[in-house]
Design a protein around this motif. Structure first.
Motif, PDB file in Angstrom:
ATOM      1  N   GLU A  32       0.896  -1.041  -0.039  1.00 49.96           N
ATOM      2  CA  GLU A  32      -0.032  -0.096   0.017  1.00 49.96           C
ATOM      3  C   GLU A  32       0.802   1.144   0.112  1.00 49.96           C
ATOM      4  N   GLY A  88     -11.190  -0.374  -9.951  1.00 53.84           N
ATOM      5  CA  GLY A  88      -9.664  -1.009  -9.650  1.00 53.84           C
ATOM      6  C   GLY A  88      -9.007  -1.841 -10.728  1.00 53.84           C
ATOM      7  N   SER A  89      -7.889  -1.906 -10.775  1.00 55.16           N
ATOM      8  CA  SER A  89      -7.148  -2.522 -11.761  1.00 55.16           C
ATOM      9  C   SER A  89      -7.439  -4.072 -11.600  1.00 55.16           C
ATOM     10  N   GLY A 230      -3.923   3.012 -12.849  1.00 57.87           N
ATOM     11  CA  GLY A 230      -4.756   3.632 -11.792  1.00 57.87           C
ATOM     12  C   GLY A 230      -4.462   4.640 -10.810  1.00 57.87           C
ATOM     13  N   SER A 232      -4.197   4.113  -7.229  1.00 53.68           N
ATOM     14  CA  SER A 232      -3.825   3.430  -5.982  1.00 53.68           C
ATOM     15  C   SER A 232      -2.448   3.713  -5.528  1.00 53.68           C
ATOM     16  N   LYS A 233      -1.384   3.936  -6.481  1.00 54.79           N
ATOM     17  CA  LYS A 233      -0.073   4.032  -6.226  1.00 54.79           C
ATOM     18  C   LYS A 233       0.654   5.345  -6.380  1.00 54.79           C
ATOM     19  N   LEU A 237      -4.770   5.827  -3.412  1.00 52.11           N
ATOM     20  CA  LEU A 237      -5.963   5.947  -3.338  1.00 52.11           C
ATOM     21  C   LEU A 237      -6.458   4.482  -3.545  1.00 52.11           C
ATOM     22  N   GLY A 238      -5.849   3.516  -2.860  1.00 51.21           N
ATOM     23  CA  GLY A 238      -6.066   2.024  -2.900  1.00 51.21           C
ATOM     24  C   GLY A 238      -7.593   2.044  -2.548  1.00 51.21           C
ATOM     25  N   GLY A 239      -7.989   2.517  -1.696  1.00 51.07           N
ATOM     26  CA  GLY A 239      -9.204   2.045  -1.121  1.00 51.07           C
ATOM     27  C   GLY A 239     -10.588   2.851  -1.951  1.00 51.07           C
ATOM     28  N   TRP A 240     -10.100   3.893  -2.953  1.00 57.20           N
ATOM     29  CA  TRP A 240     -11.291   4.325  -3.750  1.00 57.20           C
ATOM     30  C   TRP A 240     -11.523   3.534  -4.774  1.00 57.20           C
ATOM     31  N   ARG A 241     -10.745   2.346  -5.253  1.00 60.67           N
ATOM     32  CA  ARG A 241     -11.150   1.437  -6.115  1.00 60.67           C
ATOM     33  C   ARG A 241     -11.473   2.117  -7.271  1.00 60.67           C
ATOM     34  N   GLY A 243      -9.721   2.245 -11.777  1.00 59.00           N
ATOM     35  CA  GLY A 243      -8.476   1.688 -12.603  1.00 59.00           C
ATOM     36  C   GLY A 243      -9.233   1.965 -14.105  1.00 59.00           C
TER      37      GLY A 243
END
Length: 442
Positions: A32, A88-89, A230, A232-233, A237-241, A243
């Motif tokens: 994360e 998400g990806s 996406g 997330s990195k 914003l990984g939790g926003w989902r 991609g």
């Protein structure tokens, strides 16, 4: 088939359980980004909170146009009509594998979900080794031989997945390797799936170093390369989902688009509307977000280098990371010592020892497509920045983040653990270290 929890998520849960027990941990297992949400993105998400309609399956026009502009600024002219957004990806990749069909060639090592998803859709992943320092891209000559051999055995191999920059090694394949990979893909009629979610996190070059260059296979084989990215990195914003896929403007791309939209319509209908609105703004790359990402990649680079230096001092072999927040140390030079001192002969035994005795969470090479005998492990450094927004912002702003006490404590503990692992005098275990001092995970 039985599906176990992803190894990255599992190690994160194991460390969380140790923290609940009051034990100090070294959180080096979960990939994360470990940074706060930029205030601009909070505002954008809030502004879109009234959007409650499903929206187009491919994603909103604003998001697709913004993503097309993002790729165009990286030398990949893009038709917004060939951009597909998803939650998400991971679901985008899964749907892509379903639509392409056949087996897929995958780099060894590579991100855990590639092979897992390949098996979920009924494929047999074809694992092809990478060259040292060029993770994420199968060696082109070995790819040619592996695909040719598999087809001679009656298997159908239709695609190859590459990661630029790479997870788990943090390295970047050179332009010539990417070009040759693209040539092999064209010769063997393979669709190239290029996961470029870490592209914006190339570390700034150290003094005297040449800048790291990222070249997409879409530059060399544009008619057959699908690019994935996406937020997330680069924006944590990984939790926003959210991609996006960039499909090629070719017969292959238009065929894939039709199939992917059909799958998406039955699986997720459309991505979250408020998140799409915020993502559309992010992909236009306003100056404040560009600055935030620049600060992020600087922090990732400094901490990843410091962790790498610690492993090198301990005698591990490590290819210098060039991007993201990963490294992939190899303890093969200490195989005999580990066997004699700890009875450790496999990668899972080594990482299990580190977790159980020292609270150090890392993942063995077997989770990334290598054999159990490999004494390599993926180390993720991005959760060392602090467990509060205040500390994470301080890490982003610091001239010397390595001097911050909570980051320094992690680095010192890592040095202690690795020294103990390879020394006759054991360091304190996680339970022995509970002395009232500030916990290592901060």
């Amino acid at each position: 088939m039985t599906v176990t929890v992803s190894a990255t998520l599992a190690v994160n849960e194991a460390l969380a359980e140790k923290r609940r027990q009051g034990l100090s941990v070294l959180p080096l297992g979960f990939g994360e980004a470990g940074l706060p949400v930029h205030p601009v993105m909070r505002d954008q998400l809030s502004a879109g909170n009234g959007a409650n309609a499903y929206g187009p399956v491919a994603g909103t026009a604003a998001l697709r146009e913004a993503a097309a502009g993002y790729w165009a600024r990286r030398g990949l002219a893009t038709d917004p009509g060939l951009v597909i957004a998803g939650p998400g990806s991971k679901p985008l990749l899964y749907s892509l594998l379903l639509e392409i069909g056949g087996d897929t060639a995958i780099a060894a090592p590579s991100w855990v979900s590639y092979a897992a998803q390949s098996r979920l859709v009924g494929q047999r992943p074809l694992m092809v080794p990478t060259a040292t320092g060029e993770g994420g891209v199968p060696q082109p000559d070995l790819l040619h031989a592996a695909v040719t051999g598999a087809r001679e055995q009656g298997r159908t191999v239709n695609a190859v997945i590459v990661t630029l920059p790479d997870n788990p090694t943090g390295t970047v394949a050179g332009p010539d390797t990417v070009r040759r990979l693209a040539e092999v893909a064209r010769e063997l009629d393979l669709v190239v799936i290029s996961d470029e979610i870490y592209r914006d996190l190339v570390h700034p070059a150290a003094s005297g170093e040449a800048p790291t260059e990222v070249r997409s296979p879409a530059e060399f084989a544009p008619e057959r390369t699908v690019v994935s990215t996406g937020l997330s990195k680069n924006l944590a914003l990984g939790g926003w989902r959210i991609g996006v896929l960039r499909l090629p403007d070719s017969e292959i791309g238009h065929r894939l688009r039709g199939g992917l939209l059909g799958l998406a319509s039955e699986i997720w209908s459309s991505p979250s509307a408020p998140v799409q609105a915020a993502a559309a703004h992010a992909f236009t790359e306003p100056a404040e977000l560009v600055d935030h990402i620049d600060r992020s990649r600087r922090l990732h680079g400094l901490v990843a280098r410091a962790v790498t230096d610690t492993f090198v001092r301990a005698g591990a072999a490590v290819a210098a990371p060039r991007a993201a927040f990963y490294l992939y140390p190899d303890f093969e030079p200490h195989r005999e010592r580990l066997a004699a001192a700890h009875g450790v002969t496999t990668g899972p035994e080594l990482t299990g020892l580190l977790l159980d005795r020292y609270g150090m969470g890392v993942l063995p090479a077997v989770e990334f497509g290598e054999g159990t005998e490999a004494l390599r492990m993926r180390v993720a450094t991005s959760l060392l920045y602090g467990d509060t927004e205040e500390r994470r912002y301080a890490a982003l702003a610091a001239t010397d983040p390595l001097a911050l006490p909570w980051i320094r404590a992690h680095l010192d503990r890592l040095e202690e653990v690795l020294g103990s692992l390879l020394d006759s005098e054991p360091a304190p275990t996680v339970s022995e270290r509970q002395d009232g001092a500030e916990p290592l995970y901060c």
